[in-house]
Design a protein around this motif. Structure first.
Motif, short mmCIF file in Angstrom:
data_model
loop_
_atom_site.label_atom_id
_atom_site.label_comp_id
_atom_site.label_asym_id
_atom_site.label_seq_id
_atom_site.Cartn_x
_atom_site.Cartn_y
_atom_site.Cartn_z
N ASP A 99 0.90 -0.88 -0.13
CA ASP A 99 -0.27 -0.27 0.13
C ASP A 99 0.76 0.66 -0.02
O ASP A 99 1.87 1.43 0.87
N ILE A 100 1.00 1.65 -1.00
CA ILE A 100 1.80 2.78 -1.33
C ILE A 100 1.28 4.47 -0.76
O ILE A 100 -0.23 4.73 -1.83
N GLY A 101 1.91 4.94 0.33
CA GLY A 101 1.45 6.03 0.25
C GLY A 101 1.39 7.23 -1.23
O GLY A 101 2.10 7.56 -2.23
N GLU A 102 -0.24 8.26 -0.77
CA GLU A 102 -0.04 9.29 -2.08
C GLU A 102 0.95 10.33 -2.14
O GLU A 102 1.90 9.98 -1.11
N ALA A 103 1.14 10.57 -3.01
CA ALA A 103 2.93 11.84 -3.72
C ALA A 103 2.51 12.52 -2.53
O ALA A 103 3.93 13.13 -1.76
N THR A 104 1.18 13.06 -1.67
CA THR A 104 1.23 14.01 -0.77
C THR A 104 2.59 13.79 0.35
O THR A 104 2.57 14.42 1.07
N ALA A 105 2.58 12.33 0.65
CA ALA A 105 3.76 11.90 1.53
C ALA A 105 4.50 11.84 2.04
O ALA A 105 5.23 11.61 2.49
N VAL A 106 5.09 12.34 0.34
CA VAL A 106 6.71 12.31 0.97
C VAL A 106 7.34 13.87 1.66
O VAL A 106 6.18 15.49 0.40
N LEU A 107 7.86 14.60 2.36
CA LEU A 107 8.30 15.33 2.96
C LEU A 107 9.56 16.00 2.22
O LEU A 107 10.13 15.35 1.72
N LEU A 108 9.09 17.22 1.90
CA LEU A 108 10.73 18.10 1.63
C LEU A 108 11.28 17.80 2.34
O LEU A 108 10.97 18.79 3.67
N GLY A 109 12.76 17.97 2.07
CA GLY A 109 14.05 18.34 3.43
C GLY A 109 14.43 19.98 3.13
O GLY A 109 14.25 20.31 2.01
N LEU A 110 15.40 19.97 4.06
CA LEU A 110 16.09 21.38 3.98
C LEU A 110 16.15 21.67 3.04
O LEU A 110 15.97 23.14 3.12
N ASP A 111 17.09 20.74 2.08
CA ASP A 111 17.58 21.64 0.82
C ASP A 111 16.41 21.04 -0.14
O ASP A 111 17.01 21.82 -1.32
N GLY A 112 15.51 21.29 0.26
CA GLY A 112 13.74 21.36 -0.90
C GLY A 112 14.17 19.72 -1.70
O GLY A 112 13.05 19.56 -2.31
N ARG A 113 15.26 18.67 -1.57
CA ARG A 113 15.10 17.14 -2.01
C ARG A 113 13.84 16.77 -0.90
O ARG A 113 13.48 17.63 0.01
N LYS A 114 13.33 15.55 -1.18
CA LYS A 114 13.20 14.80 -0.61
C LYS A 114 13.44 14.25 0.67
O LYS A 114 14.76 14.02 1.19
N MET A 115 12.90 14.67 1.71
CA MET A 115 13.69 14.32 3.37
C MET A 115 14.15 13.26 3.95
O MET A 115 12.68 12.13 3.38
N SER A 116 15.07 12.88 3.94
CA SER A 116 16.09 11.76 3.84
C SER A 116 16.75 11.78 4.61
O SER A 116 18.21 12.96 4.38
N ASN A 161 19.15 15.52 4.75
CA ASN A 161 18.34 16.99 5.17
C ASN A 161 17.05 17.42 6.09
O ASN A 161 16.04 17.62 5.50
N THR A 162 16.83 16.48 6.83
CA THR A 162 16.39 16.20 7.42
C THR A 162 15.81 17.43 8.77
O THR A 162 16.73 17.67 9.36
N ILE A 163 14.55 17.22 9.91
CA ILE A 163 14.34 17.91 10.62
C ILE A 163 13.69 16.37 11.86
O ILE A 163 12.56 16.29 11.39
N PRO A 164 14.81 16.27 12.87
CA PRO A 164 14.23 15.34 13.62
C PRO A 164 12.64 16.07 14.40
O PRO A 164 12.69 16.88 14.90
N LEU A 165 11.62 15.14 14.23
CA LEU A 165 10.72 15.27 14.68
C LEU A 165 10.30 15.89 15.58
O LEU A 165 9.37 16.62 16.28
N PHE A 166 11.46 15.10 17.33
CA PHE A 166 11.15 15.48 18.76
C PHE A 166 12.13 16.30 18.58
O PHE A 166 12.93 16.26 19.64
N ALA A 167 12.79 17.10 17.72
CA ALA A 167 14.76 18.06 18.37
C ALA A 167 13.72 19.03 18.90
O ALA A 167 12.49 19.74 19.15
N PRO A 168 14.14 19.72 20.21
CA PRO A 168 13.60 20.63 21.14
C PRO A 168 14.00 21.71 20.55
O PRO A 168 14.28 22.19 18.98
N ALA A 169 12.76 23.00 21.29
CA ALA A 169 11.89 23.70 20.43
C ALA A 169 13.25 24.66 19.70
O ALA A 169 13.36 24.96 18.78
N ARG A 170 14.44 25.00 20.12
CA ARG A 170 15.22 26.15 19.70
C ARG A 170 16.44 25.17 18.68
O ARG A 170 16.47 25.97 17.86
N GLN A 171 16.33 24.38 18.69
CA GLN A 171 16.91 23.24 17.33
C GLN A 171 15.62 23.73 15.40
O GLN A 171 16.20 23.31 15.09
N LEU A 172 14.82 23.17 16.51
CA LEU A 172 13.95 23.19 15.16
C LEU A 172 13.67 24.15 15.19
O LEU A 172 14.01 24.60 13.47
#
Ligand code: TRP
Length: 336
Positions: free
Chosen positions: A188-205, A210-221
């Motif tokens: 079951d392949i998620g829709e294209a919308t389920a792909v998030l872009l990363g810091l550099d504009g490529r797929k977040m991976s 180029n990722t943003i950790p989900l639970f980065a502390p607020a300052r780092q976020l």
């Protein structure tokens, strides 16, 4: 009505990021609450061994991934949530399936082919240089994960689709030889919308770093959001939402009405700096609660361990009798 069986694994090779959340974790947690679905979610730590030679990293990632899913409200009463390495039936089934898997099928696996190609491009005399049997047989372990629990639907990213198809091929071959034991799974392949872009504009991976950790502390976020690539348009100049990483991230979290309003503000020329401030506030408000819970869980590994063990016990009440059936089918049974 018998609920549909849905199963997916999360390789424990890093810290969950926003892209993992939007693409996999959020839909899975939502599905875990549905009555018409029986879900199996597990930490694929045996798979992690293929990609990772660092024991502490695998260990740490298992805690982080488990704590993330729990913090986001995974319903562990409904869903069966476990760690792959706690289920000895998985490696045993892997071997039984290995005996039913054509080597030619594995030769065609994308990940293996990519590794061979990289060797050829590097001018190596040995096309299999540095390739382990675990990398080569990775799809068989994954087939065992899926088939052991009779999964009907397997939500995965596009890159894993071939593996699910291989699980299906292996199951078909087994059933043909030994009788109808396995359920044939579907990806079951998620829709294209389920792909998030990363810091550099490529797929977040993780592989693009180029990722943003989900639970980065607020300052780092905040810092990471400030680093997201934009173009050089000034405040007041109309902007395109198309291809805007900031817009895409906002859209992945906002309600449809909020998204419509944001489109209008792009057209009216919202400034990138102001938008970044706003995106930070918006994400932080949503993530603050689960982040605090995540931090509490990471600081209580005994609790997380106990949850996983309970999940493994539940998983094994299904896996053990089914594996016994498979053993009998292939001729491994008592003599007298
Ligand atoms: N290989 C998958 C990935 O890297 C993780 C995984 C392992 C998995 N076993 C699975 C996914 C079984 C779905 C079903 O993303």
């Amino acid at each position: 009505m018998t609920p549909e069986t849905v199963l997916t694994g999360i390789t424990t090779t890093g810290t969950p990021h926003l892209g993992n959340y939007v693409g996999a974790i959020r839909p899975a947690v939502a599905a875990s609450r549905r009555r018409d679905v029986q879900s199996y979610y597990f930490l694929a730590d045996l798979h992690a061994l293929v990609k990772n030679q660092d024991p502490d990293a695998v260990h740490r990632s298992s805690l982080e991934v488990a704590a993330t899913w729990l913090a986001l409200g995974l319903d562990t009463e409904r869903a069966v949530f476990y760690r792959q390495s706690d289920i000895p039936e998985i490696p045993e089934l892997t071997w039984i399936l290995t005996a039913m898997t054509a080597k030619g099928l594995m030769n065609r696996a994308h990940a293996y082919k990519a590794a061979v190609q990289a060797n050829e491009e590097a001018g190596s005399a040995d096309p299999d240089r540095g390739i382990t049997m675990a990398l080569f047989c990775y799809p068989i372990l994954m087939a065992a994960d899926i088939l052991l629990f009779k999964a009907q639907r397997v939500p995965v990213g596009q890159d894993q689709k071939q593996h699910v198809e291989m699980a299906r091929d292996i199951a078909q071959r087994f059933n043909h030889h030994f009788g109808e034991h396995f359920v044939l799974p579907e990806a079951d392949i998620g829709e294209a919308t389920a792909v998030l872009l990363g810091l550099d504009g490529r797929k977040m991976s993780k592989s693009y770093d180029n990722t943003i950790p989900l639970f980065a502390p607020a300052r780092q976020l905040r810092k990471l959001i400030m680093r997201i690539k934009t173009n050089s348009l000034e405040p007041g100049q109309p902007k395109d939402t198309e291809g805007s990483t900031l817009f895409e991230i906002y859209r992945a979290f906002a309600t449809p009405a909020e998204v419509t309003a944001m489109r209008e503000r792009f057209a009216a020329g919202i400034g990138w700096g102001a938008l970044k401030d706003e995106l930070f506030e918006y994400l932080d408000a949503q993530l603050r609660g689960p982040r605090a819970e995540y931090e509490r869980l990471v600081a209580a590994p005994d609790h997380v361990e106990a949850v996983l063990r309970r999940g493994a016990e539940r998983a094994r009440t299904l896996a053990a009798p089914f594996l016994a059936e498979i053993r009998r089918a292939v001729g491994i049974r008592p003599l007298g």
